[in-house]
Enzyme design. Structure first.
Site, PDB file in Angstrom:
ATOM      1  N   TYR A  21     -36.697 -14.948   3.219  1.00  0.00           N
ATOM      2  CA  TYR A  21     -36.478 -15.504   4.563  1.00  0.00           C
ATOM      3  C   TYR A  21     -35.095 -15.112   5.080  1.00  0.00           C
ATOM      4  O   TYR A  21     -34.950 -14.574   6.179  1.00  0.00           O
ATOM      5  CB  TYR A  21     -36.614 -17.029   4.488  1.00  0.00           C
ATOM      6  CG  TYR A  21     -36.410 -17.750   5.798  1.00  0.00           C
ATOM      7  CD1 TYR A  21     -37.451 -17.899   6.705  1.00  0.00           C
ATOM      8  CD2 TYR A  21     -35.176 -18.308   6.126  1.00  0.00           C
ATOM      9  CE1 TYR A  21     -37.268 -18.572   7.904  1.00  0.00           C
ATOM     10  CE2 TYR A  21     -34.980 -18.981   7.313  1.00  0.00           C
ATOM     11  CZ  TYR A  21     -36.029 -19.114   8.204  1.00  0.00           C
ATOM     12  OH  TYR A  21     -35.844 -19.778   9.387  1.00  0.00           O
ATOM     13  N   SER A  80     -31.846 -17.533  12.329  1.00  0.00           N
ATOM     14  CA  SER A  80     -31.632 -18.740  11.539  1.00  0.00           C
ATOM     15  C   SER A  80     -30.195 -18.743  11.057  1.00  0.00           C
ATOM     16  O   SER A  80     -29.566 -17.685  10.943  1.00  0.00           O
ATOM     17  CB  SER A  80     -32.581 -18.769  10.338  1.00  0.00           C
ATOM     18  OG  SER A  80     -32.211 -19.766   9.404  1.00  0.00           O
TER      19      SER A  80
END
Length: 345
Positions: free
Chosen positions: A185, A172
């Protein structure tokens, strides 16, 4: 313009052109046609994973997908089969190494080998740090770091023996620029990016190309199944609206094409969306300033309050702002990408 400056500019242009030509030749030389190859896509039952599986199928790959939810997995299998794909669907909890071993064994028994591994499975946890627990970090690391590592370890022996293989790790932009309210995350995606880059350097000698993918916001429909804490309705509204804005986000289909193109050519890294590219570019020379700007952004986000450390799914965190006309594109993506179960609103 004097002669020295002109010669310097011409030399610079020639050098840049040579680099671009050389890169194009290298990409062509290492191209792998997925047609007829076997691709295992983790988390392939919905969202971005399903979209990547569709793109691979459109290029002739034979598919294996896995997920925990059996009903969701079967809907995805039917979707892919309906598009003409050859697909094997295997239920699997990727946080359990024994189940990963069984998954790879079943795929190998069915197809004989695995050419492509796409580590896509993930969880999205949105919450202020005050409501974050060590369990949140543990789940994120098990899903985004340990599961890809164990899957890679299972497919490596046969890829090494053939001197050929592709491994794609869906990290990401949060694995390059850590954002507030996404600390577990981002931390786990940083770890996956480090693993992915290091493995590329180690495995090139074996003919195995590892590609790291850093997506920005994508219209996959995933906010419905993301997890929210604190003021969960406000958190969901911000996340789902941001995920729907063209320019700030990209369609899942366009993102999947970028991933499969990078996979085919064995690219080391692909950053998806212009805002993500700009964020990574700015962070490089200005990491401290980037962190301080993120601190200013954090002041604009909802505080803890709300449901505290309890967790609620996006679909249980609706408000007058979401769903609304502001989230139309993401709601359509959710229906298209199996994020909405039959009978759900």
């Amino acid at each position: 313009m004097n002669a020295i400056v002109r010669k310097g500019l011409l030399a610079t242009a020639a050098g840049a052109g040579s680099i671009l030509i050389g890169r194009a030749l290298i990409r062509r030389a290492r191209r792998l046609d997925p047609r007829g190859g076997v691709a295992l896509v983790t988390g392939g039952s919905r969202g971005f994973g399903l979209t990547i599986a569709r793109e691979l199928a459109s290029r002739g790959a034979r598919l294996a997908i896995c997920a925990r939810d059996v009903d969701e997995l079967e809907r995805a299998r039917q979707d892919l089969a309906g598009r003409g794909a050859e697909v094997l669907a295997v239920p699997c909890d990727l946080t359990e190494p024994d189940q990963i071993r069984r998954l790879v064994g079943e795929v190998r028994a069915h197809y004989g080998h695995i050419d492509i591994l796409v580590n896509n499975a993930g969880i999205i946890q949105v919450r202020p740090f005050e409501t974050t627990t060590t369990e949140d970090f543990d789940r994120a690391m098990k899903t985004h770091f340990w599961a890809p590592l164990h899957a890679i370890l299972e497919v490596l022996p046969e890829m090494r023996s053939r001197k050929s293989g592709r491994i794609v790790n869906i990290a990401s932009v949060g694995g390059a620029v850590s954002a507030p309210h996404l600390v577990p995350y981002g931390s786990s995606k940083f770890a996956l990016r480090g693993l992915s880059e290091g493995l590329r350097a180690e495995l090139l000698k074996d003919g195995i190309h590892v590609t790291t993918v850093l997506p920005g916001l994508m219209r996959t429909g995933s906010p419905r199944n993301a997890e929210f804490k604190g003021q969960h309705r406000a958190e969901y509204a911000i996340f789902s609206i941001s995920d729907s804005i063209p320019g700030l986000s990209i369609s899942a289909e366009a993102a999947a094409r970028s991933v499969v193109n990078a996979l085919e050519h064995g690219d080391p890294e692909v950053i998806i969306t212009l805002p993500a590219k700009l964020a990574v570019l700015f962070h490089g020379p200005f990491p401290g300033l980037t962190a301080d700007l993120m601190g200013l952004l954090n002041r604009l986000l909802p505080g803890p309050g709300g449901i505290g450390t309890r967790s609620a799914l996006g679909k249980d965190s609706t408000s007058r702002l979401s769903p609304s006309w502001l989230t139309t594109l993401n709601e359509a993506a959710a229906r298209r990408n199996n994020e909405v179960a039959p009978g759900e609103a």
